[in-house]
Design an enzyme around this catalytic site. Structure first.
Site, PDB file in Angstrom:
ATOM      1  N   ARG A   1      20.590  48.241  38.675  1.00 46.19           N
ATOM      2  CA  ARG A   1      21.895  47.824  38.699  1.00 46.19           C
ATOM      3  C   ARG A   1      22.290  45.603  37.798  1.00 46.19           C
ATOM      4  NH1 ARG A   1      22.148  48.874  44.094  1.00 46.19           N
ATOM      5  NH2 ARG A   1      23.634  50.748  44.982  1.00 46.19           N
TER       6      ARG A   1
ATOM      7  N   LYS B   1      28.824  43.447  24.818  1.00 48.66           N
ATOM      8  CA  LYS B   1      28.977  45.154  24.193  1.00 48.66           C
ATOM      9  C   LYS B   1      27.740  45.451  24.056  1.00 48.66           C
ATOM     10  CE  LYS B   1      34.136  45.251  22.986  1.00 48.66           C
ATOM     11  NZ  LYS B   1      35.312  45.718  21.696  1.00 48.66           N
TER      12      LYS B   1
ATOM     13  N   GLU C   1      31.136  43.366   8.158  1.00 47.01           N
ATOM     14  CA  GLU C   1      31.360  41.971   9.274  1.00 47.01           C
ATOM     15  C   GLU C   1      31.683  40.599   8.784  1.00 47.01           C
ATOM     16  OE1 GLU C   1      32.630  43.366  12.324  1.00 47.01           O
ATOM     17  OE2 GLU C   1      31.688  45.381  12.334  1.00 47.01           O
TER      18      GLU C   1
ATOM     19  N   LYS D   1      32.194  34.632  15.864  1.00 46.11           N
ATOM     20  CA  LYS D   1      31.998  36.009  17.164  1.00 46.11           C
ATOM     21  C   LYS D   1      32.497  34.388  18.906  1.00 46.11           C
ATOM     22  CE  LYS D   1      31.089  39.610  19.006  1.00 46.11           C
ATOM     23  NZ  LYS D   1      30.986  40.970  18.380  1.00 46.11           N
TER      24      LYS D   1
ATOM     25  N   GLU E   1      38.132  41.432  26.476  1.00 48.27           N
ATOM     26  CA  GLU E   1      38.615  42.276  25.881  1.00 48.27           C
ATOM     27  C   GLU E   1      40.357  42.582  26.459  1.00 48.27           C
ATOM     28  OE1 GLU E   1      37.623  45.778  23.607  1.00 48.27           O
ATOM     29  OE2 GLU E   1      38.304  45.458  21.749  1.00 48.27           O
TER      30      GLU E   1
ATOM     31  N   ARG F   1      40.322  39.046  22.229  1.00 49.01           N
ATOM     32  CA  ARG F   1      39.029  39.768  21.133  1.00 49.01           C
ATOM     33  C   ARG F   1      39.600  41.395  20.960  1.00 49.01           C
ATOM     34  NH1 ARG F   1      33.125  40.465  24.457  1.00 49.01           N
ATOM     35  NH2 ARG F   1      31.994  41.759  23.052  1.00 49.01           N
TER      36      ARG F   1
ATOM     37  N   ASN G   1      38.139  43.456  16.053  1.00 47.43           N
ATOM     38  CA  ASN G   1      38.525  45.434  15.686  1.00 47.43           C
ATOM     39  C   ASN G   1      39.380  45.496  14.647  1.00 47.43           C
ATOM     40  OD1 ASN G   1      36.901  46.607  17.628  1.00 47.43           O
ATOM     41  ND2 ASN G   1      38.847  45.808  19.048  1.00 47.43           N
TER      42      ASN G   1
ATOM     43  N   HIS H   1      38.521  48.407  12.355  1.00 54.73           N
ATOM     44  CA  HIS H   1      37.965  49.271  12.801  1.00 54.73           C
ATOM     45  C   HIS H   1      38.556  50.406  13.489  1.00 54.73           C
ATOM     46  CE1 HIS H   1      34.067  45.760  12.681  1.00 54.73           C
ATOM     47  NE2 HIS H   1      33.770  46.540  13.633  1.00 54.73           N
TER      48      HIS H   1
ATOM     49  N   HIS I   1      36.345  53.624  13.252  1.00 56.49           N
ATOM     50  CA  HIS I   1      35.648  54.443  13.979  1.00 56.49           C
ATOM     51  C   HIS I   1      36.065  55.845  13.668  1.00 56.49           C
ATOM     52  CE1 HIS I   1      35.581  50.722  17.425  1.00 56.49           C
ATOM     53  NE2 HIS I   1      33.683  51.225  16.700  1.00 56.49           N
TER      54      HIS I   1
ATOM     55  N   HIS J   1      28.256  52.295   9.832  1.00 55.60           N
ATOM     56  CA  HIS J   1      29.379  51.592  10.846  1.00 55.60           C
ATOM     57  C   HIS J   1      29.728  50.090   9.894  1.00 55.60           C
ATOM     58  CE1 HIS J   1      32.088  49.432  14.194  1.00 55.60           C
ATOM     59  NE2 HIS J   1      31.420  48.513  13.504  1.00 55.60           N
TER      60      HIS J   1
END
Lengths: 364, 364
Positions: free
Chosen positions: A121, A143, A185, A229, A239, A243, A247, A250, A254, A267
């Site tokens: 955990r 992330k 990026e 960032k 997010e 945030r 993207n 993206h 994606h 990517h």
């Protein structure tokens, strides 16, 4: 050595940019209360270059180190790979106070972070990104996750590292194509947050290979990108709002990655294509000037990144794939669209018609 | 209807104890900002009894409901089952604002919670526990996860639900053995936190079946047990200190469960055996009075729970299994030991010798 602090409500950690820093990894981790046992996770290519140096540094600082190499490539960013990390953690009897260190690119970082988030955990986690993409993006902000056969990063957790160590010297061994992917990026930060960073890159004659960057420009790129960032994530860890601007490029990016099976287009290349599409959408919707879109297109081209859709993908498939994106809300696809250099807005008011129209112009 | 509020630094939620409450599930979830889509997760036995009622209630409140039944039993608490939930979430296009509702015992709750924690990096989650064990323990406090082939709950996350709804009426359909398993955790709360709860149970003639409990005693058991758990978790969400006391009986209990393949002995039975062992350890170490240990033994026996080790497990295997427990710290096994009724202490100063000695007396 340059340090940026990322402060969140429940925790804070440093992003350290230090040339030659891998040799100081153990030293930098000491005093962070990270337990005695460390599992170093890498892939065999990166490990051959930097694994030995990292282990020596960790052992000299008193850590007990085991290591595990995972196969390289987005197609291995799966629960199966994470299970391999679970098994290694068990074999080495990692405890809650132990630490997993990710030495590698975004794939290694995302998987290691997810394994650290979910083993017992949650155990400690340190990021040592070795690609430009991971340095300026994936390694910062918590992330973590893996891909589902039907979509990228659908399985994961928000889980913050205790330290991010960026050693720019490792970029010397980074393949050219990987370097360019990271530049996508960096250009993104210029468009969404830092017009000065964008202008600095415009001022450089060539950007398509690491060797053309001055030490000074590289330092600026790393510092400004990480700062952008950090600025965004510290205001919105999970997010909920701001945030989402990260993207930019993206949404369609994606979809392109997913439809090409994460093999044809990497990517960064997908994000480059996505930024061209988003920029043109913004122009068509009257939000952005064509001159700014032209600047973006020129900078992407100068970096040697693609600006057209790969052959064999059709528009219907892209528009359909957008529906399974994590960022879909109440069935509406959210786009990040630029309004001026360094400023973007998030909107779900983009019709499929408008998307089709832009994509139509993006075939070679 | 009785409501207990669990307040944590980043969030707070209600534990609602309401006879007939399942018929009000939708109503109780309204206003919690849980999105429109709900995935109801259950097993076929529980679903046959209560699934229909839950779905009607949710639909009447305006939710769009899909459902998924997982196989019943601790041996199915695996990543494979969680992957089935991921696939169902994808098929039904769950979004970040959507909600997974766990309708079932601890196995369903733990897996659903873990799936909710990790799908799209975290979606909403509601617990509707249908076993006594889940009502007083598993459903409260945010521990989610699955088993690793070599250890229970080794994979998981701390992830809090938005609501816990306890409907005591569902206990009428709970198998006797499951009821007793839950009573083990209730006895645990008596020993570690609430001597009055312990005394109330002692005062009852028979405890080995649900039918012998007065409505009043059942209400007391649920309220006091949930309150004990809330008291502890609200002070220590992520098991940095105090929360460890909830593991009373669980150190040896987990080893017993694991060594019998999660089949011979259920969780509550293993905890009962573990409490007898821990109590006797405390007596042998001079921490607890034999008279208190005798009271504990008598109450466990009255509930019809086992107090001896199952045949076929040897002491070496147990002592070895203790080393892979999540609660191991710097190689030392931590035990929770009672010092007086309602008070325990955590210690890692228990020798293997002392453990052997106690286990020796626990064979039939």
């Amino acid at each position: 050595m340059h340090t940026i602090r990322l402060s969140l409500p429940q925790q804070a950690y440093d992003i350290v940019i230090a040339p030659g820093g891998i040799a100081k990894l153990g030293e930098l981790m000491s005093g962070l209360n990270l337990g005695k046992k460390v599992l170093l996770v890498s892939n065999s290519t990166v490990f051959q270059h930097y694994g030995g140096r990292a282990i020596v540094s960790l052992e000299n600082a008193g850590f007990e180190v085991s290591s595990c190499n995972l196969p390289d490539g987005e197609q291995y960013k799966t629960l199966t790979s994470v299970e391999k990390l679970y098994n290694t953690a068990l074999e080495n009897r990692l405890e809650r106070s132990s630490t997993m260190v990710a030495l590698g690119g975004g794939v290694i970082g995302d998987m290691t972070g997810f394994a650290a988030a979910t083993w017992l955990r949650g155990i400690n986690f340190v990021q040592v990104p070795t690609t430009l993409l991971a340095m300026v993006d994936a390694a910062i902000g918590g992330k973590t996750g893996v891909n589902h056969p039907q979509g990228k990063n659908l399985i994961g957790a928000f889980y913050q590292p205790k330290l991010v160590l960026i050693d720019p010297q490792v970029l010397q061994t980074l393949p050219e194509r990987e370097f360019r992917a990271g530049m996508a990026e960096v250009i993104k930060y210029g468009v969404i947050w830092d017009a000065e960073l964008f202008a600095q890159m415009e001022a450089c004659d060539r950007l398509d290979h690491f060797q053309y960057l001055s030490e000074n420009l590289l330092q600026e790129i790393l510092m400004r990108s990480c700062q952008a960032k950090v600025d965004v994530v510290s205001k919105d860890e999970k997010e909920a709002g701001l945030r989402a601007i990260l993207n930019y490029g993206h949404t369609i990016g994606h979809a392109v990655e997913s439809l090409t099976g994460y093999r044809v287009v990497n990517h960064g290349e997908a994000v480059a294509i996505g930024m061209v599409a988003a920029g043109q959408l913004a122009v068509n919707l009257g939000l952005w000037e064509q001159a700014s879109q032209d600047r973006q297109l020129a900078l992407i081209q100068k970096t040697g990144l693609p600006t057209k859709l790969p052959t064999g993908i059709d528009r219907d498939a892209i528009v359909d794939a957008l529906q399974t994106d994590k960022k879909v809300k109440a069935g509406k696809v959210r786009f990040v669209l630029p309004t001026q250099m360094g400023v973007v807005k998030v909107t779900d008011q983009v019709s499929s018609q408008a998307i089709y129209q832009v994509l139509q112009r993006m075939y070679i």
